[in-house]
Design a protein around this motif. Structure first.
Motif, PDB file in Angstrom:
ATOM      1  N   LEU A  58       0.856  -1.177   0.000  1.00  0.00           N
ATOM      2  CA  LEU A  58       0.000   0.000   0.000  1.00  0.00           C
ATOM      3  C   LEU A  58       0.897   1.234   0.000  1.00  0.00           C
ATOM      4  O   LEU A  58       1.347   1.704   1.045  1.00  0.00           O
ATOM      5  CB  LEU A  58      -0.922  -0.028   1.213  1.00  0.00           C
ATOM      6  N   ASP A  59       1.155   1.761  -1.187  1.00  0.00           N
ATOM      7  CA  ASP A  59       2.101   2.861  -1.315  1.00  0.00           C
ATOM      8  C   ASP A  59       1.663   4.085  -0.522  1.00  0.00           C
ATOM      9  O   ASP A  59       2.490   4.785   0.072  1.00  0.00           O
ATOM     10  CB  ASP A  59       2.285   3.227  -2.788  1.00  0.00           C
ATOM     11  N   GLY A  60       0.356   4.355  -0.496  1.00  0.00           N
ATOM     12  CA  GLY A  60      -0.144   5.526   0.212  1.00  0.00           C
ATOM     13  C   GLY A  60      -0.090   5.404   1.712  1.00  0.00           C
ATOM     14  O   GLY A  60      -0.278   6.401   2.420  1.00  0.00           O
ATOM     15  N   ALA A  61       0.158   4.200   2.214  1.00  0.00           N
ATOM     16  CA  ALA A  61       0.254   3.975   3.662  1.00  0.00           C
ATOM     17  C   ALA A  61       1.661   3.578   4.079  1.00  0.00           C
ATOM     18  O   ALA A  61       1.883   3.204   5.226  1.00  0.00           O
ATOM     19  CB  ALA A  61      -0.745   2.893   4.089  1.00  0.00           C
ATOM     20  N   SER A  62       2.612   3.656   3.151  1.00  0.00           N
ATOM     21  CA  SER A  62       3.998   3.270   3.410  1.00  0.00           C
ATOM     22  C   SER A  62       4.891   4.500   3.290  1.00  0.00           C
ATOM     23  O   SER A  62       4.502   5.508   2.696  1.00  0.00           O
ATOM     24  CB  SER A  62       4.450   2.194   2.411  1.00  0.00           C
ATOM     25  N   VAL A  63       6.088   4.410   3.845  1.00  0.00           N
ATOM     26  CA  VAL A  63       7.013   5.543   3.850  1.00  0.00           C
ATOM     27  C   VAL A  63       8.367   5.098   3.306  1.00  0.00           C
ATOM     28  O   VAL A  63       8.905   4.067   3.721  1.00  0.00           O
ATOM     29  CB  VAL A  63       7.188   6.117   5.272  1.00  0.00           C
ATOM     30  N   GLY A  64       8.917   5.865   2.375  1.00  0.00           N
ATOM     31  CA  GLY A  64      10.249   5.595   1.865  1.00  0.00           C
ATOM     32  C   GLY A  64      10.259   4.550   0.766  1.00  0.00           C
ATOM     33  O   GLY A  64       9.219   4.082   0.286  1.00  0.00           O
ATOM     34  N   ALA A  65      11.473   4.170   0.374  1.00  0.00           N
ATOM     35  CA  ALA A  65      11.645   3.173  -0.683  1.00  0.00           C
ATOM     36  C   ALA A  65      11.037   1.843  -0.259  1.00  0.00           C
ATOM     37  O   ALA A  65      11.059   1.493   0.927  1.00  0.00           O
ATOM     38  CB  ALA A  65      13.131   3.006  -0.994  1.00  0.00           C
ATOM     39  N   PRO A  66      10.496   1.093  -1.209  1.00  0.00           N
ATOM     40  CA  PRO A  66       9.830  -0.173  -0.855  1.00  0.00           C
ATOM     41  C   PRO A  66      10.759  -1.138  -0.124  1.00  0.00           C
ATOM     42  O   PRO A  66      11.940  -1.238  -0.417  1.00  0.00           O
ATOM     43  CB  PRO A  66       9.409  -0.733  -2.213  1.00  0.00           C
ATOM     44  N   LEU A  67      10.192  -1.816   0.831  1.00  0.00           N
ATOM     45  CA  LEU A  67      10.838  -2.910   1.541  1.00  0.00           C
ATOM     46  C   LEU A  67      10.125  -4.188   1.160  1.00  0.00           C
ATOM     47  O   LEU A  67       8.963  -4.170   0.756  1.00  0.00           O
ATOM     48  CB  LEU A  67      10.760  -2.674   3.054  1.00  0.00           C
ATOM     49  N   PRO A  68      10.817  -5.322   1.281  1.00  0.00           N
ATOM     50  CA  PRO A  68      12.107  -5.529   1.930  1.00  0.00           C
ATOM     51  C   PRO A  68      13.281  -5.251   1.001  1.00  0.00           C
ATOM     52  O   PRO A  68      13.113  -5.012  -0.195  1.00  0.00           O
ATOM     53  CB  PRO A  68      12.064  -7.004   2.306  1.00  0.00           C
ATOM     54  N   ASP A  69      14.486  -5.304   1.621  1.00  0.00           N
ATOM     55  CA  ASP A  69      15.718  -5.202   0.869  1.00  0.00           C
ATOM     56  C   ASP A  69      16.705  -6.202   1.469  1.00  0.00           C
ATOM     57  O   ASP A  69      16.276  -7.181   2.090  1.00  0.00           O
ATOM     58  CB  ASP A  69      16.252  -3.766   0.882  1.00  0.00           C
ATOM     59  N   THR A  70      17.978  -5.978   1.295  1.00  0.00           N
ATOM     60  CA  THR A  70      18.975  -6.932   1.792  1.00  0.00           C
ATOM     61  C   THR A  70      19.556  -6.515   3.142  1.00  0.00           C
ATOM     62  O   THR A  70      20.658  -6.924   3.499  1.00  0.00           O
ATOM     63  CB  THR A  70      20.106  -7.122   0.774  1.00  0.00           C
ATOM     64  N   SER A  71      18.830  -5.699   3.900  1.00  0.00           N
ATOM     65  CA  SER A  71      19.280  -5.329   5.238  1.00  0.00           C
ATOM     66  C   SER A  71      19.483  -6.582   6.084  1.00  0.00           C
ATOM     67  O   SER A  71      18.785  -7.594   5.885  1.00  0.00           O
ATOM     68  CB  SER A  71      18.262  -4.415   5.909  1.00  0.00           C
ATOM     69  N   PRO A  72      20.405  -6.531   7.071  1.00  0.00           N
ATOM     70  CA  PRO A  72      20.693  -7.732   7.864  1.00  0.00           C
ATOM     71  C   PRO A  72      19.472  -8.330   8.557  1.00  0.00           C
ATOM     72  O   PRO A  72      19.381  -9.546   8.702  1.00  0.00           O
ATOM     73  CB  PRO A  72      21.724  -7.231   8.882  1.00  0.00           C
TER      74      PRO A  72
END
Length: 234
Positions: free
Chosen positions: A127-141
């Protein structure tokens, strides 16, 4: 990754065109949809599951799969020791064009299913309108994951609360993605994802949840560790 994920989808004779091994598919169109799967290694077979899963990822590489697959192990929460994989950022039509579904299924049966059980498979929409910043997930630990089971009839109010929260958090440095279950489970259900740089940082995440009184039936908080060796990048 195809096995047992769309068991109802028939394979029509003549409808599947197999690609030569190693031939790359075109990049899929971008969109807000994801497929997420939860897998439970059988008792005492964690190592065998991981070895089999790595072999299955190699099958995807040899088949020229153009989708990215992220993999995580649950390290905190009710599903401790389980595994989750997912492919993200898709247009809905992409799911009709998975790489060699029959061969994918066969390789899963050979390398993964003997050592693990597939517990759930859902299609989700960010839900782009209810999310903040670049889309997650990513390769964060680490990935902080909260699953909300929302009361019937409260899905709209739940989404509106997060949409209002987004405007308040603009510019705060917060980053999260809210996903809504579209198919494959008990609805209304939502998943909140936040990237975490370390185990310690997960214990000190700032609160971002809006007021949700009267909307939520249950809430499950879990921490997942990213598994680079159990992930696939085309």
């Amino acid at each position: 990754m195809q096995l047992n994920r769309f068991p109802w989808r028939p394979l029509l004779a003549g409808s599947l065109v197999l690609m030569p091994a190693g031939a790359a598919l075109a990049s899929p169109p971008a969109g807000p949809y994801a497929r997420m799967v939860v897998i439970q290694p059988k008792p005492g077979q964690d190592s065998a599951f991981e070895a089999g899963y790595e072999k299955h990822l190699e099958w995807h590489r040899q088949a020229g799969d153009s989708w990215t697959w992220h993999g995580w192990s649950f390290v905190l929460g009710e599903r401790l020791g389980y595994f989750m994989d997912g492919t993200f950022g898709h247009a809905p039509g992409n799911f009709d064009n998975a790489v060699q579904p029959a061969a994918d299924r066969a390789d899963n049966q050979k390398h993964v299913e003997p050592h693990a059980d597939f517990l759930s498979h859902g299609v989700f929409q960010r839900l782009d309108g209810a999310s903040v910043g670049a889309p997650l997930p990513d390769t964060s630990p680490y990935l902080a994951l909260i699953t909300y089971q929302v009361l019937p009839g409260q899905g709209g109010a739940f989404e509106q609360a997060w949409t209002r929260q987004r405007s308040r958090l603009a510019g705060s440095g917060a980053r999260y993605s809210l996903y809504r279950l579209q198919l494959g489970g008990s609805a209304p259900q939502y998943m909140l994802m936040r990237a975490v740089p370390s185990f310690g940082a997960a214990a000190d995440l700032p609160e971002i949840e809006p007021a949700l009184a009267g909307m939520v039936h249950s809430k499950r908080s879990e921490l997942l560790a990213y598994r680079a060796n159990l992930s696939y990048q085309p």
